[in-house]
Each structure stands twice: as structure tokens, then as C-alpha cells.
Design an enzyme around this catalytic site. Sequence first.
Site, PDB file in Angstrom:
ATOM      1  N   HIS A 144      19.003  22.120 -20.672  1.00 31.69           N
ATOM      2  CA  HIS A 144      17.920  22.682 -21.489  1.00 31.69           C
ATOM      3  C   HIS A 144      18.003  22.133 -22.909  1.00 31.69           C
ATOM      4  O   HIS A 144      18.820  22.573 -23.713  1.00 31.69           O
ATOM      5  CB  HIS A 144      18.052  24.208 -21.504  1.00 31.69           C
TER       6      HIS A 144
ATOM      7  N   HIS B 107      15.298  20.380 -26.135  1.00 27.90           N
ATOM      8  CA  HIS B 107      13.927  20.043 -26.577  1.00 27.90           C
ATOM      9  C   HIS B 107      13.992  18.693 -27.278  1.00 27.90           C
ATOM     10  O   HIS B 107      14.150  18.620 -28.500  1.00 27.90           O
ATOM     11  CB  HIS B 107      13.396  21.139 -27.503  1.00 27.90           C
TER      12      HIS B 107
ATOM     13  N   GLN C   2       4.730  25.698 -25.529  1.00 28.78           N
ATOM     14  CA  GLN C   2       5.389  26.373 -26.657  1.00 28.78           C
ATOM     15  C   GLN C   2       4.544  27.504 -27.249  1.00 28.78           C
ATOM     16  O   GLN C   2       5.057  28.524 -27.677  1.00 28.78           O
ATOM     17  CB  GLN C   2       5.694  25.341 -27.749  1.00 28.78           C
TER      18      GLN C   2
ATOM     19  N   HIS D 219      10.984  29.676 -20.132  1.00 31.27           N
ATOM     20  CA  HIS D 219      11.567  30.386 -21.276  1.00 31.27           C
ATOM     21  C   HIS D 219      11.193  31.850 -21.075  1.00 31.27           C
ATOM     22  O   HIS D 219      10.033  32.223 -21.221  1.00 31.27           O
ATOM     23  CB  HIS D 219      10.958  29.876 -22.584  1.00 31.27           C
TER      24      HIS D 219
ATOM     25  N   GLU E 200      12.963  35.517 -24.349  1.00 33.95           N
ATOM     26  CA  GLU E 200      13.812  35.059 -25.463  1.00 33.95           C
ATOM     27  C   GLU E 200      13.462  35.890 -26.690  1.00 33.95           C
ATOM     28  O   GLU E 200      12.829  35.427 -27.644  1.00 33.95           O
ATOM     29  CB  GLU E 200      13.616  33.562 -25.748  1.00 33.95           C
TER      30      GLU E 200
ATOM     31  N   ASP F  36      19.929  23.560 -26.052  1.00 36.00           N
ATOM     32  CA  ASP F  36      18.599  23.967 -26.513  1.00 36.00           C
ATOM     33  C   ASP F  36      18.054  23.051 -27.606  1.00 36.00           C
ATOM     34  O   ASP F  36      16.946  22.547 -27.514  1.00 36.00           O
ATOM     35  CB  ASP F  36      18.605  25.422 -26.991  1.00 36.00           C
TER      36      ASP F  36
HETATM   37 FE   FE2 Z   1      14.333  26.341 -25.309  1.00 36.48          FE
END
Ligand code: FE2
Length: 418
Positions: free
Chosen positions: A61, A63, A156, A214, A217, A313
Site C-alpha cells: 500500500h 501512493h 481519493q 481505504h 480511516e 502508505d
Molecule cells: Fe492510503
Amino acid sequence: MTPHLEAIVNARLVGADGLYTLRMASGRFSAIESQVGELNASAEQLDARGNLVSAPFVEPHIHLDAALTAGEPHWNRSGTLFEGIECWAERKALLSREDVIGRAEQTLKLFAAHGIQYVRTHVDVTDPQLTALQAMVEVRERVRDFVDLQIVAFPQEGILSFPKGPELMSRALELGADVIGGIPHFEFTRDYGVESVKLLMDLAQAHDCLVDVHCDEIDDPQSRFLEVLAAEALSRDYGSRVTASHTCAMHSYDQAYCSRLFRLLQKAGLRFVALPTENLHLQGRFDGYPKRRGITRVPELLDAGLKVCFGQDSIRDPWYPMGNGNLLRTLDVGLHACHMLGIERIESALELVTDNGAAALNLSDYGIAVGRPARCMVLHGHNPYQVLLNQSPVLASVRDGRCLVQRQISQPAVAGWE
Ligand code: FE2
């Protein structure tokens, strides 16, 4: 390209006593032989010098589209997830193909230098041009000799809360995304969140692709999209292809709810990704003292027989200004934050950044076994405990029988101290 190795000698393997020779042919492991004592390595062999040899690290994971943009156009001063999303919305408007390719490759090179050979990246597709997604599809091909890259179509700013969100998700899959993502806790309403999970599962089935959401979170104990995702996965018999990332709200659920939830999770068989460094930094931001850690229930999930792995992440992006590509750092932080420093947890800790990551990525040809691709790494230490204590970068990384990375670690002397 470096020449093909004939074997790795003097290797220790996780969970096995003694030394081993790992033979390779045509880029695959051809034999795993127990040694009687140490061997002298030939020029065509790699000498592991009694150190632990493991399957490569898996980064489940990251980005990459946002990597190495911390401070652009300005710093996330509050350190919150939501200011991070605002900073990113501004930076996203400046993306170009060259910009994304350059930063993604720089980050992947850093990962490869730390023994990571499998990466799943989330790429923001709440962009009408899908600039980053198209660039990442190119990156996947450019790096394939070094890293296997899976691309998640990640909304996102939401699927139903962003103009033409569902169309952008479909378009991203048509352009080559491997995995479908989601962010139900960030949708405008709970109903949108539930609907987004159903929609993304429909898309996954229609395109026969993997899922990585996701999920929850947030420190809100009322954020309960994991149960929706798990129920959808169970009813479609899709659980082993579905990963729930973050699930931070589980940290704040009460015990009665969790006991009901875990029954469903076990039936569904989802994979879990915890992001300890990132979530220690981002969660607990609305708490006074004591502050919650905000990391999902890692030992409890493992004890329930579920696959949990750790990921980074971010690498120096609007959400997290740190990161060096070394998953041993992430593992160390995670073990501390999750109360996992009992000796049994330490001895099995490497599975959190290797085998369980491979399960999250649904890899079928992963691991040290005869017939599988000759991909592995040499870690600094004779066993997982020593590896964790040393915290050294990998001593070597081998991919398809070729050495990608080799480095020496020497003990520093203290001048005058005999
Ligand atoms: Fe993430």
C-alpha cells in the site's frame, strides 16, 4: 543486467535449522538443499554468510502518484488527513506525465534497494484527465525487470461525492488498473458510502479484478463500512480477492460490536493492510489526552486466522513527511504500536512484510520453493529477532536468479575502545 547466479550458499531459512543451498536455473529455484557445514562460494554463487534468506518484501500500500511531493505547493502544517487531502488537491492540478513517472520511478528504485519486489500502488482517479493513472500504467512496464507493480484505481475524493466518479473508475479499469479501490468513510453521507462499496464490488466482478478499499480511516467508532465490505465480499464469494486497508475505526469500536464483526470477517476471509507509521501520525488528531493510536487490531485479526500485513502508505507526501523505503522501519514501529513484542510475535514478524503482503496482493507464484521464480533477499541476521534488532538494509536482493542489490554492512569500531 548482472549474470545469472547458480546458487545462494550458506543461507538460513525462516523456521528451519541449519544452512541451505538454494539452487537456481532459468530464473527459478531448482533445488533447496540442506548443507553439512559452511561452503566456500564460487564466482557464480552468492554467499549469504549464514544470514537469513527470505522471499522479497512486499509493499502492499503506497501512493506513488503523490510520493516525494511533501511541501508542494505548501506543507501540511496540522498533520491531519484532511489537510493532506486539501494540499493534494492543489498539487494534483500540477501533475504531468513526466512528473508522475519521475517521482514514481525514483521511489520504486528506493524500494528495490530495500529488497521490495512487489508493490501495490493506489493512484488517485478523481481527476478528469486521469493523468497519474495513465502515467502509472507506463511505469508498470518500465520497472517490470525490478518490481511487479499493481495499480489500484483509487477515488481519493470519493466515487459518489465526485463529479462523474463512477465513470472515472470504469475508465481507469479500461486504461489498465489492476485493482479497484474506494473510500466510503470520506463520501459525503453514510448512504453514499454504502452505495460506493456495492458499486465498486459490482465493477470488480464485471472486470474480474481485485479490490482494495481505504476503509474506515478515521477515529469515528460509528464508521462501519468494513462490515459492508465484508458482507458484500461474503455474499459474492470474493473474500480472498478483497483487501481492507487502514480500518482505523476498529481501534475505537467497542468489544461487543467487534465480537460480532470478527465472526463476519472470518467468514468473509478478507485481507488486511495496516499502515502503522502513517496512522500513528494521522489518527488521534481530535483527541485530547490520552490519544488513540488509531491502528487497526492487528494481533486480534492475526489470532482470528486472518491475513494482516504492514505497508508504508506514503513517502514524503502531503500526508506524511517521512519514509525511507525500508519496510523494517515500518515493521518495527508497527510491532511497538500494536503491543507485539512477545517473542512468538517477533519470531513470526517477517510474515507481516512478506507472506501476508503476498496474500493481500493475491500473488500466486511467491515464496522460496522449487519451481517458483528465484526471487529472494538476504537479511542482516541469523533469525527474525536479529534482523529486527539490526534494522539494516538488505544485504542482497535477487530477482529471477539475478542479483539486483548487494551491499556490505560492517560493524563500526569505537576508536580507542578495545
Ligand atoms: Fe492510503
